[in-house]
Design an enzyme around this catalytic site. Structure first.
Site, PDB file in Angstrom:
ATOM      1  N   HIS A   1       0.853  -1.197   0.000  1.00 19.94           N
ATOM      2  CA  HIS A   1       0.000   0.000   0.000  1.00 19.94           C
ATOM      3  C   HIS A   1       0.881   1.236   0.000  1.00 19.94           C
ATOM      4  CE1 HIS A   1       0.734  -0.455   4.319  1.00 19.94           C
ATOM      5  NE2 HIS A   1       0.185   0.717   4.574  1.00 19.94           N
TER       6      HIS A   1
ATOM      7  N   HIS B   1       1.357   3.950   1.926  1.00 24.43           N
ATOM      8  CA  HIS B   1       1.838   4.759   3.062  1.00 24.43           C
ATOM      9  C   HIS B   1       3.362   4.902   3.054  1.00 24.43           C
ATOM     10  CE1 HIS B   1      -2.082   4.153   5.583  1.00 24.43           C
ATOM     11  NE2 HIS B   1      -2.163   5.155   4.728  1.00 24.43           N
TER      12      HIS B   1
ATOM     13  N   ASP C   1       5.679   4.969   5.281  1.00 26.14           N
ATOM     14  CA  ASP C   1       6.577   4.058   6.014  1.00 26.14           C
ATOM     15  C   ASP C   1       6.731   2.712   5.307  1.00 26.14           C
ATOM     16  OD1 ASP C   1       3.781   3.789   6.863  1.00 26.14           O
ATOM     17  OD2 ASP C   1       4.499   2.332   8.339  1.00 26.14           O
ATOM     18  N   HIS C   2       6.053   2.517   4.165  1.00 27.69           N
ATOM     19  CA  HIS C   2       6.183   1.283   3.384  1.00 27.69           C
ATOM     20  C   HIS C   2       6.834   1.510   2.010  1.00 27.69           C
ATOM     21  CE1 HIS C   2       3.543  -1.084   6.150  1.00 27.69           C
ATOM     22  NE2 HIS C   2       3.307   0.152   6.530  1.00 27.69           N
TER      23      HIS C   2
ATOM     24  N   HIS D   1      -7.607  -0.662   5.300  1.00 27.85           N
ATOM     25  CA  HIS D   1      -6.582   0.244   5.844  1.00 27.85           C
ATOM     26  C   HIS D   1      -6.320   1.360   4.833  1.00 27.85           C
ATOM     27  CE1 HIS D   1      -3.002   1.512   8.027  1.00 27.85           C
ATOM     28  NE2 HIS D   1      -2.264   1.338   6.944  1.00 27.85           N
TER      29      HIS D   1
ATOM     30  N   ASP E   1      -0.263  -3.625   6.307  1.00 27.15           N
ATOM     31  CA  ASP E   1      -0.894  -3.100   7.525  1.00 27.15           C
ATOM     32  C   ASP E   1      -2.358  -3.517   7.636  1.00 27.15           C
ATOM     33  OD1 ASP E   1       1.467  -1.869   8.141  1.00 27.15           O
ATOM     34  OD2 ASP E   1       0.751   0.180   7.816  1.00 27.15           O
TER      35      ASP E   1
ATOM     36  N   HIS F   1       4.416  -4.242  10.862  1.00 27.07           N
ATOM     37  CA  HIS F   1       4.849  -3.567  12.091  1.00 27.07           C
ATOM     38  C   HIS F   1       5.007  -4.521  13.264  1.00 27.07           C
ATOM     39  CE1 HIS F   1       4.324   0.674  10.794  1.00 27.07           C
ATOM     40  NE2 HIS F   1       3.404   0.158   9.986  1.00 27.07           N
TER      41      HIS F   1
HETATM   42 FE    FE Z   1       2.568   1.099   8.248  1.00 23.30          FE
HETATM   43 ZN    ZN Z   2      -0.121   1.760   6.526  1.00 22.63          ZN
END
Ligand code: FE
Ligand code: ZN
Length: 262
Positions: free
Chosen positions: A55, A57, A59-60, A113, A135, A173
């Protein structure tokens, strides 16, 4: 044949970048940073063949461009999301061929998400099947609903719960202990949860990953996988203070409970 290795590379504050590799080639999932991946490739003298994204985001995906530039790896990701790079846009039913590590993975649409979130699943060459679920599913938890509805998330979690019980759950995570602390409020009398708490606490005390989990372990301990169990329905009903008539209503109550849990 067992010929690949699965490695969770810690990144940012509590992310994991998953690497699947043999003695020559590697792929990574959701690189929120490039440096720890480049260090691992260097250390093991591996060629990076592919970058798989679940996805959009930050942080990915924040490490994608640097990794692509340094290695030339092909980037795979959800067709309907905006990503820093994507050579192979994917949707449910597609297959990702990774000949360098001798693995091919199927794609599932698992919105909730984010609106276009996907998962990659299949035989991993480690002797067990796996799923890279980003996530959406965490050990003893699930992702927050940023872009989707409860109905979508229940449907998405249902697809994941239908995978074989020994499927390794590779999520984005290290949230396990916080999730288990909440799950123990939902099902305080569950021996499986108390066992899991003991085992995972010991791992974290040694600073080891609690992941991968398995679909079987999540069916035993994850409240979001247990919305038809009487104990979970009763706890969610008590939290909300009114009768919950469907799995979606139970899910919605649990999600709200978890959002407010400190
Ligand atoms: Fe994340
Ligand atoms: Zn995420």
């Amino acid at each position: 044949m067992v010929n690949t290795e699965l490695i969770p590379i810690p990144a940012l504050s509590d992310n994991y970048i998953w690497m699947l590799c043999n003695n020559k080639h590697a792929i990574v999932v959701d690189p929120g940073e490039s440096e720890p991946v480049l260090a691992m490739l260097d250390q093991r003298n591996l060629v990076l063949d592919a970058i798989l994204l679940t996805h959009h985001h930050y942080d990915h995906v924040a490490g994608v461009l640097a990794l692509q530039q340094r290695t030339g790896a092909a980037v795979y990701g959800p067709a309907t999301e905006t990503l820093p790079a994507c050579d192979h846009p994917l949707k449910e039913g597609d297959t990702v061929q990774l000949p360098g590590i001798g693995v091919s993975l199927g794609v599932l649409d698992i919105p909730g998400h984010t609106a276009g979130h996907i998962a990659y699943y299949g035989e991993s060459g480690t002797g067990k099947p796996l799923v890279f679920c980003g996530d959406t599913l965490f050990a003893a938890g699930c992702g927050r609903l940023f872009e989707g509805t409860s109905t979508q998330m229940v449907d998405s979690l249902g697809k994941l719960s239908d995978l074989p019980l020994d499927t390794l759950v590779c999520c984005g995570h290290e949230y396990t202990l916080a999730n288990l602390r909440w799950a123990l409020q939902v099902e305080p009398d569950s021996p499986a949860l108390h066992q899991q708490w003991e085992a995972m606490s010991q791992l974290r005390a040694k600073n080891l990953p609690t992941l991968p989990s398995t679909i079987g372990a999540e069916l035993d301990t994850n409240p979001f996988f247990r919305t038809s169990q009487a104990a979970v329905v009763n706890a969610a009903t008590r939290y909300t203070g009114k009768p919950l008539e469907s799995a979606v209503a139970v899910f919605t109550s649990l999600r709200e409970w978890k959002n407010n849990f400190k």
